[in-house]
Design an enzyme around this catalytic site. Sequence first.
Site, PDB file in Angstrom:
ATOM      1  N   HIS A 149       4.832   0.341   3.398  1.00  0.00           N
ATOM      2  CA  HIS A 149       4.838   0.853   2.027  1.00  0.00           C
ATOM      3  C   HIS A 149       6.120   1.649   1.784  1.00  0.00           C
ATOM      4  O   HIS A 149       6.529   2.436   2.640  1.00  0.00           O
ATOM      5  CB  HIS A 149       3.641   1.785   1.797  1.00  0.00           C
ATOM      6  CG  HIS A 149       2.499   1.113   1.122  1.00  0.00           C
ATOM      7  ND1 HIS A 149       1.207   1.091   1.639  1.00  0.00           N
ATOM      8  CD2 HIS A 149       2.429   0.424  -0.047  1.00  0.00           C
ATOM      9  CE1 HIS A 149       0.420   0.414   0.812  1.00  0.00           C
ATOM     10  NE2 HIS A 149       1.129   0.010  -0.216  1.00  0.00           N
ATOM     11  N   CYS A 181      -1.611  -4.815  -2.054  1.00  0.00           N
ATOM     12  CA  CYS A 181      -0.936  -4.575  -0.770  1.00  0.00           C
ATOM     13  C   CYS A 181      -1.918  -4.791   0.381  1.00  0.00           C
ATOM     14  O   CYS A 181      -1.662  -5.555   1.311  1.00  0.00           O
ATOM     15  CB  CYS A 181      -0.388  -3.154  -0.716  1.00  0.00           C
ATOM     16  SG  CYS A 181       0.998  -2.909  -1.831  1.00  0.00           S
ATOM     17  N   GLU A 223       1.699   0.639   7.929  1.00  0.00           N
ATOM     18  CA  GLU A 223       0.238   0.479   7.817  1.00  0.00           C
ATOM     19  C   GLU A 223      -0.305  -0.197   9.084  1.00  0.00           C
ATOM     20  O   GLU A 223       0.189  -1.229   9.499  1.00  0.00           O
ATOM     21  CB  GLU A 223      -0.107  -0.365   6.587  1.00  0.00           C
ATOM     22  CG  GLU A 223       0.320   0.259   5.259  1.00  0.00           C
ATOM     23  CD  GLU A 223      -0.483   1.504   4.879  1.00  0.00           C
ATOM     24  OE1 GLU A 223      -1.506   1.798   5.533  1.00  0.00           O
ATOM     25  OE2 GLU A 223      -0.069   2.184   3.917  1.00  0.00           O
TER      26      GLU A 223
END
Length: 209
Positions: free
Chosen positions: A168, A149, A85
């Site tokens: 993730h 998250c 991410e």
Amino acid sequence: MEKPRRPVVVTGFGPFGEHSVNASWIAVQELEKLGLGKDVDLHVYEIPVEYQAVQRLIPALWKKHSPQLVVHVGLSGMATTVTLEKCGHNAGYRGLDNCRFCPGSHCCVEGGPECIDSVIDMDAVHKRVSALGLDVTITVSKDAGRYLCDFTYYMSLYQSRGRSAFVHVPPLGKPYSAQQLGRALQAIIEEMLVVLESTENNISCHHQH
């Protein structure tokens, strides 16, 4: 003179919803067995899926370890790859956590920037890890999902001025085993440290001129 060991903190999440086993914490425990080499002092933590716990824990981890890098690992029920991410988002948190709580403001930090990018170039990490020929597919994303998250990532980026990363993972067995995820995390974090160091060397070179 031996170089001092670099503290690195890696977190996974506890169970939530239908995920009685959270693949992120299982993967982090596998990583702990493997370690990150003798230069790195690895500290792992399981984070409960609760907004208020995250708000307490993230600053406490930074204060306790002054880490070179913090990597948060989370589970995405929809993912089939291991995803790096790029950024965390401040607003749009409406999903209830394990305590049936959600921030009244629906944001992480009132008045904070809408989005904070990691100082780590995730495309560079992706390229480096993909070249290693692991048996795990790695992808890059700009949307960590506006739940715990994303919330954790934003809080951590805000606290660390960008010295955080988020990965993730898919649920266990869909398609990867715990061992595969642990090895993938090890490779990803080792490459993140390389990319982070080269970024910092460039920055310090610019400051000297």
